[in-house]
Design an enzyme around this catalytic site. Structure first.
Site, PDB file in Angstrom:
ATOM      1  N   THR A 170      55.244  10.488 -36.009  1.00 49.75           N
ATOM      2  CA  THR A 170      53.906  10.926 -35.595  1.00 49.75           C
ATOM      3  C   THR A 170      53.925  12.394 -35.177  1.00 49.75           C
ATOM      4  OG1 THR A 170      53.379   8.668 -34.913  1.00 49.75           O
ATOM      5  CG2 THR A 170      52.001  10.420 -33.992  1.00 49.75           C
ATOM      6  N   CYS A 207      50.153  -0.770 -36.730  1.00 48.70           N
ATOM      7  CA  CYS A 207      49.037  -0.281 -35.916  1.00 48.70           C
ATOM      8  C   CYS A 207      47.782  -1.114 -36.118  1.00 48.70           C
ATOM      9  CB  CYS A 207      48.712   1.161 -36.279  1.00 48.70           C
ATOM     10  SG  CYS A 207      50.158   2.123 -36.608  1.00 48.70           S
TER      11      CYS A 207
HETATM   12  N1  PLP Z   1      54.138   7.612 -41.227  1.00 50.11           N
HETATM   13  C1  PLP Z   1      54.342   6.420 -41.792  1.00 50.11           C
HETATM   14  C2  PLP Z   1      54.174   6.278 -43.268  1.00 50.11           C
HETATM   15  C3  PLP Z   1      54.696   5.319 -41.017  1.00 50.11           C
HETATM   16  O1  PLP Z   1      54.873   4.126 -41.593  1.00 50.11           O
HETATM   17  C4  PLP Z   1      54.829   5.486 -39.610  1.00 50.11           C
HETATM   18  C5  PLP Z   1      55.142   4.331 -38.741  1.00 50.11           C
HETATM   19  O2  PLP Z   1      54.811   3.199 -39.028  1.00 50.11           O
HETATM   20  C6  PLP Z   1      54.627   6.769 -39.071  1.00 50.11           C
HETATM   21  C7  PLP Z   1      54.288   7.809 -39.895  1.00 50.11           C
HETATM   22  C8  PLP Z   1      54.787   7.023 -37.598  1.00 50.11           C
HETATM   23  O3  PLP Z   1      56.160   7.157 -37.279  1.00 50.11           O
HETATM   24  P1  PLP Z   1      56.682   6.960 -35.762  1.00 50.11           P
HETATM   25  O4  PLP Z   1      56.604   5.507 -35.475  1.00 50.11           O
HETATM   26  O5  PLP Z   1      58.106   7.458 -35.788  1.00 50.11           O
HETATM   27  O6  PLP Z   1      55.827   7.813 -34.903  1.00 50.11           O
END
Ligand code: PLP
Length: 382
Positions: free
Chosen positions: A71, A323
């Site tokens: 993120t 999410c």
């Molecule tokens: N991008 C994608 C494609 C993801 O699947 C996720 C998490 O599910 C994220 C970003 C976010 O990553 P993080 O959980 O390390 O913040």
């Protein structure tokens, strides 16, 4: 009994990763930025991890910035990637990106940046014609994910990067679901910025990296104590970074072998489900997909009911991205592929890992079809 098939939400940390991290959670607790040797000698371990991460994606170590995860990497890339090179304000991304991209893009648009959203084909792959139409001389950044978290569909990132570059825009990819599962080569694919996250490939949660191509100057997202050459301030999460490095090293060594094993288990799972559950179909079946991901739609049977019953049987899966669990809204990833909202609400995502066994798949194939058939009999939609 616990069968864990929700590895796109998060993975189990490899024991080797935990072992590598332990000293830094224990007696080697110094701050790598300190003057004294007890702290500063730890910097060496940060640099080893930087090399391990760079090796996994074909980058130079100097191009890796450690972050708190996918993120943060996505937010940094989008907020500061636009116009980093050219000052051009436009942002183009796709309709199937993770919320870490889509929500960020929405905020950026509100601050006056034009935003274009690329459509996807019914296979789930981004529509390159739509990208060509949306990219214009005003576009500063194009962001297209390497692989989708719900369907596992692998996107034509190299071609998308070429389109971006032709228009003089930078190219970012959210490779959070791809890194550690399939080969990723930033140089061969023409990637300027890339996000990755340790917990998606058997590393710890809360740590990741942003690749920033050499020569590209981004403004820092986090200001403070000037760590990471001023690009990302904040005391080093040394245990996390060492864990990310170890997971990257393991990924680099075993990627081909693990992908083959996972792909064969996934094929067994898909074949068994399609045979055992009438009306089931796989989202993005004809597209190139990650070797570990399958989203199956059980036409006429709501996913919430299936999730509840298979959870009771000890099987951990999800109805889409982590999410959106708990939300009754149909997945925007599936509806943007042309799947109806009713069908999208019947989706179950299975995501495997190197720890998935043949026995795990046998158990799912024994338990799942009777549950689906039982629910189908009482479903108002069937
Ligand atoms: N991008 C994608 C494609 C993801 O699947 C996720 C998490 O599910 C994220 C970003 C976010 O990553 P993080 O959980 O390390 O913040």
């Amino acid at each position: 009994m616990k069968i864990y098939l929700d590895n796109n939400a998060t993975t189990r940390m490899a024991p080797e990763v935990l072992d590598a991290m332990m000293p830094f959670l224990n007696d080697q607790y110094g701050n790598p930025s300190s003057f004294h040797t007890f702290g500063s000698s730890l910097m060496e371990h940060i640099e080893i991890a930087r090399q391990q991460v760079a090796d996994l994606i074909g980058a130079f170590p100097s191009e890796i910035i450690f972050t708190s995860g996918g993120t943060e990497s996505d937010n940094t890339a989008l907020f500061y990637g636009i116009g980093a090179d050219s000052g051009k304000p436009g942002l183009v991304t796709s309709v199937v990106e993770h919320p870490a991209i889509l929500e960020t893009a929405g905020h950026i648009e509100q601050t006056g940046h034009p935003l274009g959203l690329v459509s996807v084909k019914s296979t789930g792959s981004v529509n390159l014609n739509s990208l060509e139409e949306l990219v214009n001389p005003n576009t500063g950044l194009v962001s297209i994910m390497k692989a989708n978290n719900e369907t596992g569909v692998i996107m034509p990132v190299k071609e998308a990067a070429e389109i971006a570059h032709k228009a003089g825009a930078l190219f970012h990819t959210d490779a959070v679901q791809a890194v550690g599962k399939i080969p990723v080569d930033v140089k061969a694919e023409g990637i300027d910025l890339l996000s990755l996250s340790a917990h998606k490939f058997h590393g710890p949660k809360g740590v990741g990296a942003l690749y920033v191509r050499e020569g590209l100057k981004l403004n820092p997202f986090m200001h403070g104590g000037h760590q990471e050459k001023g690009m990302r301030s904040g005391t080093y999460n040394i245990a996390g970074i060492v864990g990310l490095g170890k997971a990257a090293e393991m990924g680099n060594c075993f990627i081909a072998e693990e992908a083959l094993k996972t792909a064969s288990l996934l094929e067994k799972l898909e074949t068994g489900i399609l045979k055992g559950c009438s009306g089931a179909f796989i989202a993005g079946a004809s597209a190139e997909r990650l070797p570990n991901t399958s989203t199956v739609l059980f036409k006429g049977v709501e996913s919430e009911a299936v999730l509840t019953l298979i959870d009771l049987a000890g099987i951990c899966v999800s109805s889409g991205s982590a999410c959106s669990t708990g939300s009754k809204d149909p997945s925007y990833v599936l509806t943007s592929m042309g799947i109806s909202a009713t069908d999208a609400n019947t989706a179950i995502r299975f995501s495997l890992s190197m720890y998935t066994s043949d026995q795990d798949i046998d158990y799912v194939l024994e338990v799942l079809p009777p549950i689906v058939e039982k629910l189908r009999k009482i479903s108002p939609y069937a």
